[in-house]
Motif scaffolding. Sequence first.
Motif, short mmCIF file in Angstrom:
data_model
loop_
_atom_site.label_atom_id
_atom_site.label_comp_id
_atom_site.label_asym_id
_atom_site.label_seq_id
_atom_site.Cartn_x
_atom_site.Cartn_y
_atom_site.Cartn_z
N SER A 198 -7.68 -12.13 7.55
CA SER A 198 -7.24 -12.47 6.19
C SER A 198 -7.72 -11.42 5.21
CB SER A 198 -7.79 -13.85 5.79
OG SER A 198 -9.21 -13.82 5.72
N ILE A 199 -7.20 -11.51 4.01
CA ILE A 199 -7.63 -10.68 2.89
C ILE A 199 -7.59 -11.56 1.65
CG2 ILE A 199 -5.30 -9.83 2.31
CD1 ILE A 199 -6.59 -7.06 1.82
N PRO A 200 -8.56 -11.44 0.74
CA PRO A 200 -8.56 -12.32 -0.43
C PRO A 200 -7.29 -12.16 -1.26
CG PRO A 200 -10.69 -11.21 -0.19
CD PRO A 200 -9.76 -10.58 0.81
N ALA A 201 -6.82 -13.26 -1.82
CA ALA A 201 -5.60 -13.23 -2.63
C ALA A 201 -5.77 -12.41 -3.89
CB ALA A 201 -5.17 -14.66 -2.98
N ASP A 202 -7.03 -12.20 -4.31
CA ASP A 202 -7.27 -11.39 -5.51
C ASP A 202 -7.70 -9.96 -5.18
OD1 ASP A 202 -9.77 -11.96 -4.52
OD2 ASP A 202 -10.61 -12.68 -6.41
N HIS A 203 -7.51 -9.55 -3.93
CA HIS A 203 -7.85 -8.17 -3.54
C HIS A 203 -6.92 -7.21 -4.30
CE1 HIS A 203 -8.31 -4.59 -1.03
NE2 HIS A 203 -9.41 -5.14 -0.52
N PRO A 204 -7.40 -6.03 -4.67
CA PRO A 204 -6.57 -5.09 -5.43
C PRO A 204 -5.24 -4.75 -4.77
CG PRO A 204 -8.85 -4.41 -5.54
CD PRO A 204 -8.81 -5.57 -4.60
#
Length: 361
Positions: free
Chosen positions: A289-295
């Motif tokens: 996964s990757i955070p939804a607020d990742h750049p």
Amino acid sequence: MSELTAQTSKQIMLAADALALLKRLIATQSFSRQEDQTALLIEDFFRQNQIPFQRLKNNIWAKNLHFDEQKPTILLNSHHDTVKPNKSWTLDPFEPLESDGKLFGLGSNDAGGCLVSLLAAFAYFYDRPNMAYNLVMAASAEEEISGRDGLELLLPELPPIHFAIVGEPTEMQLAIAEKGLLVLDCTAHGVSGHAARNEGDNAIYRAIKDINWLTTYQFPKVSPTLGPIKLSVTIINAGTQHNVVPDTCTFTVDVRVTEQYTLEEVIETIQTHIESEVKPRSIRLKPSSIPADHPIVKAGIALGRHTYGSPTTSDQAVLDCPSLKCGPGHSARSHSADEFIYLREIDEGVDGYIRMLEQVL
């Protein structure tokens, strides 16, 4: 010529090169573990763009010109192996055919379009100075079989990765989570006996009890993007003849794991609740996964893309860093007869990757 015009011209040329490379890749057989010839084509792409590269077995990788060990690194990755064509093909799978705005051919959609688009984006940024991140481009092998001589083999050779973009066909939408995969080989044990008499302990009945639990149990934690863990019993075998109560029954469980649990936690839960012996084939293919607020995710959203959770497994499963699955093409076309990608999707892929990376580099 203005700087903007030069950049636009460079992008157009690279998109054309990407399409030409994709046609050559289609025309070259590259089944998993047999990717040596497509690896040579990727080497040629790097040479033509004056980009030094390295090769490990059938994995090809390169770093940006101004690579700085003090900066974090972004990995761009997609694969150049394909599955074997199924018997329903009506076209030559190795003949790149343009028709009605489509490019037909094996691997065109999964994941040739993604690979060449990422290669073009990498070449676009290759010699740019003063970037906030390094870029590493890796064209990997054996993805279709989750092989150990693909990206997993290459990772120890790469610099530490801050985050990754993995090219798989998502219509350039943003898969911010992906299910991991567990395959469990289970064995129910009983006692053999004659079927005509009240003898033995039927292993099939013991297996049925465990299978019933597997098909009804719900893991409490549910992923907001991927939903619940999914367990499917996909193979079962028992018995040697009609009049003998079997003393063993084997069955296989396909488990799609979300980021809410580690693979070890899932195995422990299953072992606690069923009587059958449980042996995992591997604990390599982790959820990602990757955070939804990742750049990089925010950059994609700014371009009008949406986020979702992907049920399918890719090379993300062997990465330990945050990773985004994103690429041109449509997942439903993968592994299908007469596989194709729209020509416009290649342009959209190159442009989309460049515009997303512009926001973070």
